[in-house]
Design a protein around this motif. Structure first.
Motif, PDB file in Angstrom:
ATOM      1  N   HIS A   1       1.799   4.521  -2.691  1.00  0.00           N
ATOM      2  CA  HIS A   1       1.846   5.966  -2.403  1.00  0.00           C
ATOM      3  C   HIS A   1       3.193   6.576  -2.819  1.00  0.00           C
TER       4      HIS A   1
ATOM      5  N   TYR B   1     -10.608  10.580   4.215  1.00  0.00           N
ATOM      6  CA  TYR B   1      -9.606   9.530   3.974  1.00  0.00           C
ATOM      7  C   TYR B   1     -10.089   8.449   3.006  1.00  0.00           C
TER       8      TYR B   1
ATOM      9  N   HIS C   1       0.837  -1.213   0.000  1.00  0.00           N
ATOM     10  CA  HIS C   1       0.000   0.000   0.000  1.00  0.00           C
ATOM     11  C   HIS C   1       0.869   1.260   0.000  1.00  0.00           C
ATOM     12  N   GLU C   2       1.863   1.288   0.860  1.00  0.00           N
ATOM     13  CA  GLU C   2       2.710   2.489   0.959  1.00  0.00           C
ATOM     14  C   GLU C   2       3.588   2.664  -0.270  1.00  0.00           C
TER      15      GLU C   2
ATOM     16  N   GLU D   1      -6.157   7.199  -1.840  1.00  0.00           N
ATOM     17  CA  GLU D   1      -6.323   6.028  -0.975  1.00  0.00           C
ATOM     18  C   GLU D   1      -7.072   4.897  -1.679  1.00  0.00           C
TER      19      GLU D   1
HETATM   20 ZN   LIG Z   1      -2.774   5.117   2.190  1.00  0.00          ZN
END
Ligand SMILES: [Zn+2]
Length: 175
Positions: free
Chosen positions: A105, A122, A101-102, A128
């Motif tokens: 990003h 969020y 997930h990161e 996201e």
């Molecule tokens: Zn995130």
């Protein structure tokens, strides 16, 4: 209290009789010292393509000791931030998925996207939803059940309604 009550540091320092060194150093470690083999993971390779090895080799990670918050990416320079508490206590698959997930990003940051927008809540943020959608696909690939994935998406800073919206946005809605 108004956090800018005092016009400047030197006056505040004189009035309060203390000094504060504002130049805090962030200690950064190579990502690959802690997270090994991610350059071979297809879910990571599909993010960075040919640059996967290079990106991961250059990626830095900062550890913080708070129990709150798990991982994040700096919107200043794109380095990874990881709770050392989370790192030591969480389920291996949760850590694995959080890293995926990161890293998503990290790519968004590299592409010049704004990671923290005040425009959305969020769970409604396209940033996201994209990262979670990618992560959910990987969770399915590694054999997690729908229930386990729904539980994984239940982070403590979102309420039940937001959790439901997120489940729907990533295509896991049952109804
Ligand atoms: Zn995130």
């Amino acid at each position: 209290m108004n956090r800018e009550t005092y016009p400047n540091d030197s006056e505040a320092s004189r009035l309060l009789g203390v000094r504060i060194n504002r130049d805090a150093k962030t200690v950064l470690f190579p990502f690959t010292d802690y997270f090994i083999g991610f350059d071979k993971v297809e879910a990571v390779r599909s993010i960075f393509g040919d640059k996967t090895r290079e990106v991961l080799q250059n990626l830095k990670v900062e550890f913080f000791s708070s129990k709150f918050g798990y991982m994040g990416v700096s919107d200043v320079d794109g380095h990874l931030m990881v709770s050392s508490y989370h790192l030591s206590k969480s389920d291996f698959r949760v850590l694995y998925l959080d890293i995926i997930h990161e890293l998503y990003h990290v790519k968004q940051f590299m592409d010049g996207r704004e990671l923290f927008s005040t425009e959305f809540e969020y769970v409604d943020s396209p940033i996201e939803i994209e990262a979670y959608s990618h992560t959910v696909k990987e969770a399915q690939r590694i054999g997690m059940s729908k229930e386990e994935i729904i539980e994984y998406l239940k982070v403590e800073w979102i309420d039940d309604d937001s959790h439901k919206r997120l489940i729907k946005s990533v295509g896991l809605a049952t109804t």
